[in-house]
Design an enzyme around this catalytic site. Structure first.
Site, PDB file in Angstrom:
ATOM      1  N   ASN A  82     101.457  16.887  36.082  1.00  0.00           N
ATOM      2  CA  ASN A  82     103.546  16.404  36.195  1.00  0.00           C
ATOM      3  C   ASN A  82     103.962  17.938  35.648  1.00  0.00           C
ATOM      4  O   ASN A  82     105.103  18.247  35.251  1.00  0.00           O
ATOM      5  CB  ASN A  82     103.321  15.920  34.772  1.00  0.00           C
ATOM      6  CG  ASN A  82     102.423  16.404  33.965  1.00  0.00           C
ATOM      7  OD1 ASN A  82     101.725  16.046  33.668  1.00  0.00           O
ATOM      8  ND2 ASN A  82     103.101  17.079  32.272  1.00  0.00           N
ATOM      9  N   LYS A  83     103.112  18.547  35.402  1.00  0.00           N
ATOM     10  CA  LYS A  83     103.681  20.393  35.702  1.00  0.00           C
ATOM     11  C   LYS A  83     103.071  21.418  35.746  1.00  0.00           C
ATOM     12  O   LYS A  83     101.501  21.236  36.075  1.00  0.00           O
ATOM     13  CB  LYS A  83     103.921  20.697  33.489  1.00  0.00           C
ATOM     14  CG  LYS A  83     103.220  20.586  32.690  1.00  0.00           C
ATOM     15  CD  LYS A  83     103.517  20.918  31.415  1.00  0.00           C
ATOM     16  CE  LYS A  83     102.323  21.060  30.754  1.00  0.00           C
ATOM     17  NZ  LYS A  83     103.203  21.118  28.704  1.00  0.00           N
ATOM     18  N   ASP A 128      95.449   9.135  31.823  1.00  0.00           N
ATOM     19  CA  ASP A 128      94.214  10.014  31.125  1.00  0.00           C
ATOM     20  C   ASP A 128      93.238   9.967  30.929  1.00  0.00           C
ATOM     21  O   ASP A 128      92.625   9.466  30.891  1.00  0.00           O
ATOM     22  CB  ASP A 128      95.633   9.231  29.946  1.00  0.00           C
ATOM     23  CG  ASP A 128      94.878  10.180  28.196  1.00  0.00           C
ATOM     24  OD1 ASP A 128      93.480  11.035  28.249  1.00  0.00           O
ATOM     25  OD2 ASP A 128      95.103   9.956  27.125  1.00  0.00           O
ATOM     26  N   VAL A 129      92.967  11.493  31.141  1.00  0.00           N
ATOM     27  CA  VAL A 129      91.597  11.634  31.869  1.00  0.00           C
ATOM     28  C   VAL A 129      89.992  11.500  30.614  1.00  0.00           C
ATOM     29  O   VAL A 129      88.896  11.746  30.783  1.00  0.00           O
ATOM     30  CB  VAL A 129      90.857  12.480  32.061  1.00  0.00           C
ATOM     31  CG1 VAL A 129      92.201  13.797  33.069  1.00  0.00           C
ATOM     32  CG2 VAL A 129      91.552  13.826  31.162  1.00  0.00           C
ATOM     33  N   SER A 153      87.578  28.257  34.866  1.00  0.00           N
ATOM     34  CA  SER A 153      88.464  29.538  34.816  1.00  0.00           C
ATOM     35  C   SER A 153      87.663  30.556  35.225  1.00  0.00           C
ATOM     36  O   SER A 153      86.125  30.255  34.966  1.00  0.00           O
ATOM     37  CB  SER A 153      88.631  29.293  33.430  1.00  0.00           C
ATOM     38  OG  SER A 153      89.465  30.771  32.988  1.00  0.00           O
ATOM     39  N   ARG A 195      99.910  11.560  31.874  1.00  0.00           N
ATOM     40  CA  ARG A 195      99.089  10.509  31.085  1.00  0.00           C
ATOM     41  C   ARG A 195     100.193  10.057  30.320  1.00  0.00           C
ATOM     42  O   ARG A 195     100.351   8.414  29.898  1.00  0.00           O
ATOM     43  CB  ARG A 195      98.365  11.600  30.558  1.00  0.00           C
ATOM     44  CG  ARG A 195      98.962  12.851  28.812  1.00  0.00           C
ATOM     45  CD  ARG A 195      97.597  13.253  28.187  1.00  0.00           C
ATOM     46  NE  ARG A 195      98.572  14.649  28.001  1.00  0.00           N
ATOM     47  CZ  ARG A 195      97.829  15.212  26.822  1.00  0.00           C
ATOM     48  NH1 ARG A 195      97.036  14.329  25.927  1.00  0.00           N
ATOM     49  NH2 ARG A 195      98.458  16.479  26.837  1.00  0.00           N
ATOM     50  N   TYR A 246      87.205  27.148  24.566  1.00  0.00           N
ATOM     51  CA  TYR A 246      87.331  26.707  25.861  1.00  0.00           C
ATOM     52  C   TYR A 246      86.407  27.016  26.787  1.00  0.00           C
ATOM     53  O   TYR A 246      86.533  26.286  28.044  1.00  0.00           O
ATOM     54  CB  TYR A 246      88.915  27.402  26.215  1.00  0.00           C
ATOM     55  CG  TYR A 246      89.560  27.221  27.848  1.00  0.00           C
ATOM     56  CD1 TYR A 246      90.103  26.332  28.045  1.00  0.00           C
ATOM     57  CD2 TYR A 246      89.425  28.420  28.027  1.00  0.00           C
ATOM     58  CE1 TYR A 246      90.453  26.387  29.029  1.00  0.00           C
ATOM     59  CE2 TYR A 246      90.091  28.502  29.282  1.00  0.00           C
ATOM     60  CZ  TYR A 246      90.354  27.309  30.269  1.00  0.00           C
ATOM     61  OH  TYR A 246      91.001  27.738  31.130  1.00  0.00           O
TER      62      TYR A 246
HETATM   63  P1  NAP Z   1      99.310  23.146  31.795  1.00  0.00           P
HETATM   64  O1  NAP Z   1     100.402  23.791  31.964  1.00  0.00           O
HETATM   65  O2  NAP Z   1      99.597  23.069  29.979  1.00  0.00           O
HETATM   66  O3  NAP Z   1      99.340  21.701  32.322  1.00  0.00           O
HETATM   67  C1  NAP Z   1      97.794  21.227  31.961  1.00  0.00           C
HETATM   68  C2  NAP Z   1      98.090  19.664  32.628  1.00  0.00           C
HETATM   69  O4  NAP Z   1      97.342  18.859  31.704  1.00  0.00           O
HETATM   70  C3  NAP Z   1      99.101  18.682  31.967  1.00  0.00           C
HETATM   71  O5  NAP Z   1      99.575  18.082  32.934  1.00  0.00           O
HETATM   72  C4  NAP Z   1      98.979  18.468  30.630  1.00  0.00           C
HETATM   73  O6  NAP Z   1      99.522  16.371  30.194  1.00  0.00           O
HETATM   74  C5  NAP Z   1      97.246  17.138  31.466  1.00  0.00           C
HETATM   75  N1  NAP Z   1      96.682  16.988  30.306  1.00  0.00           N
HETATM   76  C6  NAP Z   1      96.469  17.617  29.924  1.00  0.00           C
HETATM   77  N2  NAP Z   1      95.317  16.578  28.698  1.00  0.00           N
HETATM   78  C7  NAP Z   1      95.161  15.763  29.188  1.00  0.00           C
HETATM   79  C8  NAP Z   1      94.424  14.300  29.792  1.00  0.00           C
HETATM   80  N3  NAP Z   1      93.722  13.674  28.203  1.00  0.00           N
HETATM   81  N4  NAP Z   1      95.359  12.932  30.506  1.00  0.00           N
HETATM   82  C9  NAP Z   1      95.592  13.375  31.573  1.00  0.00           C
HETATM   83  N5  NAP Z   1      96.069  14.435  31.266  1.00  0.00           N
HETATM   84  C10 NAP Z   1      96.554  16.046  30.713  1.00  0.00           C
HETATM   85  O7  NAP Z   1      97.924  23.803  32.625  1.00  0.00           O
HETATM   86  P2  NAP Z   1      97.780  24.636  33.589  1.00  0.00           P
HETATM   87  O8  NAP Z   1      97.941  26.332  33.454  1.00  0.00           O
HETATM   88  O9  NAP Z   1      98.326  24.061  34.348  1.00  0.00           O
HETATM   89  O10 NAP Z   1      96.972  24.464  33.436  1.00  0.00           O
HETATM   90  C11 NAP Z   1      95.463  23.687  34.802  1.00  0.00           C
HETATM   91  C12 NAP Z   1      94.882  23.788  35.409  1.00  0.00           C
HETATM   92  O11 NAP Z   1      94.183  25.455  35.104  1.00  0.00           O
HETATM   93  C13 NAP Z   1      93.549  23.836  33.358  1.00  0.00           C
HETATM   94  O12 NAP Z   1      92.434  22.795  33.625  1.00  0.00           O
HETATM   95  C14 NAP Z   1      93.236  24.974  32.989  1.00  0.00           C
HETATM   96  O13 NAP Z   1      92.355  25.055  32.491  1.00  0.00           O
HETATM   97  C15 NAP Z   1      93.309  25.951  34.251  1.00  0.00           C
HETATM   98  N6  NAP Z   1      93.836  27.481  34.302  1.00  0.00           N
HETATM   99  C16 NAP Z   1      94.683  27.576  33.507  1.00  0.00           C
HETATM  100  C17 NAP Z   1      94.765  29.084  33.779  1.00  0.00           C
HETATM  101  C18 NAP Z   1      96.179  29.984  33.694  1.00  0.00           C
HETATM  102  O14 NAP Z   1      96.697  30.873  33.324  1.00  0.00           O
HETATM  103  N7  NAP Z   1      97.266  29.224  33.520  1.00  0.00           N
HETATM  104  C19 NAP Z   1      93.852  30.136  34.386  1.00  0.00           C
HETATM  105  C20 NAP Z   1      92.153  29.458  33.937  1.00  0.00           C
HETATM  106  C21 NAP Z   1      92.342  28.257  34.373  1.00  0.00           C
HETATM  107  P3  NAP Z   1     100.827  17.253  29.089  1.00  0.00           P
HETATM  108  O15 NAP Z   1     102.023  17.868  30.053  1.00  0.00           O
HETATM  109  O16 NAP Z   1     101.132  15.304  28.810  1.00  0.00           O
HETATM  110  O17 NAP Z   1     100.491  17.644  28.429  1.00  0.00           O
END
Ligand code: NAP
Length: 241
Positions: free
Chosen positions: A16-17, A64-65, A148, A39, A164
């Site tokens: 979703n984002k 919801d995972v 990551s 979720r 994390y």
């Molecule tokens: P984000 O914008 O916070 O998005 C996280 C997504 O995961 C949202 O859609 C969130 O849903 C969803 N989520 C969280 N808990 C969940 C659950 N229990 N069930 C289903 N969905 C759930 O983060 P992002 O930066 O896009 O990150 C995505 C992935 O990339 C993550 O695994 C993160 O660890 C990894 N990552 C990110 C970075 C970075 O720099 N951003 C770097 C390394 C790795 P809601 O909107 O409902 O909260």
């Protein structure tokens, strides 16, 4: 909701984002029908509207995972819609709370660790195992786990975050376990590092766009049948474990 049989279908969790939305958009642009996991039902439907506005064939899957029931229902929805799954991107992830030194290893709050593992690791196992029967029906199934470089024991990068970072180390290890277990099948499993991306996750402080962060996951989702298995990759190539 019957789909054309030769259109490949991809499930992205947390679509979703952020990076997940960009992965959904990129896979959709490459011709996949996208099952957009979210979720929250309303957030999922809103994301699907945005995806459709860019010409992507998408439908929302409430997922919801951390919930067995939610994941089972999501698998049933995809089975009904498509009868199989070609790509699973386990993207959903959380950083966990960081207030009050809860992720300082010397004052680590184990409840925070449990919460982070439940989403970032157990969630991936829960979703993967629920979707594997559908993936096995595809001709070239791919699983991408969004990891990551903070999980890299070699690089030791990013801030000290003792819930994390180890969650991503364990995710990398689980990725290898799946790749070994599925070595003699057509299911290819890899882990991806998106780099430091401007999303809610980083307070939009990352230097990369969600589209840049999504690129490696999209590449791994469309690997040829002789592509690498059980690896950890970013845009530059192999990431040290
Ligand atoms: P984000 O914008 O916070 O998005 C996280 C997504 O995961 C949202 O859609 C969130 O849903 C969803 N989520 C969280 N808990 C969940 C659950 N229990 N069930 C289903 N969905 C759930 O983060 P992002 O930066 O896009 O990150 C995505 C992935 O990339 C993550 O695994 C993160 O660890 C990894 N990552 C990110 C970075 C970075 O720099 N951003 C770097 C390394 C790795 P809601 O909107 O409902 O909260």
């Amino acid at each position: 909701m019957e789909r054309v049989n030769d259109t490949k279908i991809a499930l992205v969790t947390g679509a979703n984002k952020g990076i997940g939305f960009a992965i959904a958009q990129g896979l959709g642009a490459s011709g996949f029908t996208v099952a957009a996991g979210a979720r929250d039902k309303a957030r999922g439907e809103e994301a699907v509207e945005r995806l459709r506005a860019t010409g992507v064939d998408a439908f929302a899957v409430t997922l919801d995972v951390t919930s067995d029931d939610s994941v089972a229902a999501a698998a049933a929805t995809i089975e009904q819609a498509a009868g199989r799954l070609d790509v699973l991107v386990n993207n959903a992830g959380i950083s966990g709370r960081t207030d009050g030194n809860v992720q300082d290893p010397t004052t680590l709050d184990l409840d925070v660790v449990r919460t982070v593992l439940d989403t970032n690791v157990f969630g991936v196992v829960r979703v993967t195992n629920a979707m594997l029967p559908l993936l096995r029906r595809a001709t070239s199934p791919r699983i991408v786990n969004m990891s990551s470089n903070m999980g890299s024991l070699t690089l030791q990068t990013g801030p000290v975050m003792a819930a994390y970072a180890p969650s991503k180390s364990m995710l990398n290890s689980i990725t290898v376990q799946y790749a070994r277990r599925l070595a003699d099948t057509n299911v290819i499993v890899n882990a991806a590092c998106p780099g430091y991306v401007a999303t809610d996750f980083t307070g939009f402080s990352g230097s990369r766009t969600p589209e840049q962060g999504a690129a490696i996951a999209i590449r791994l989702a469309m690997l040829p049948d002789d592509g690498p298995r059980g690896g950890f990759f970013d845009d530059e190539g192999v990431v040290a474990w």
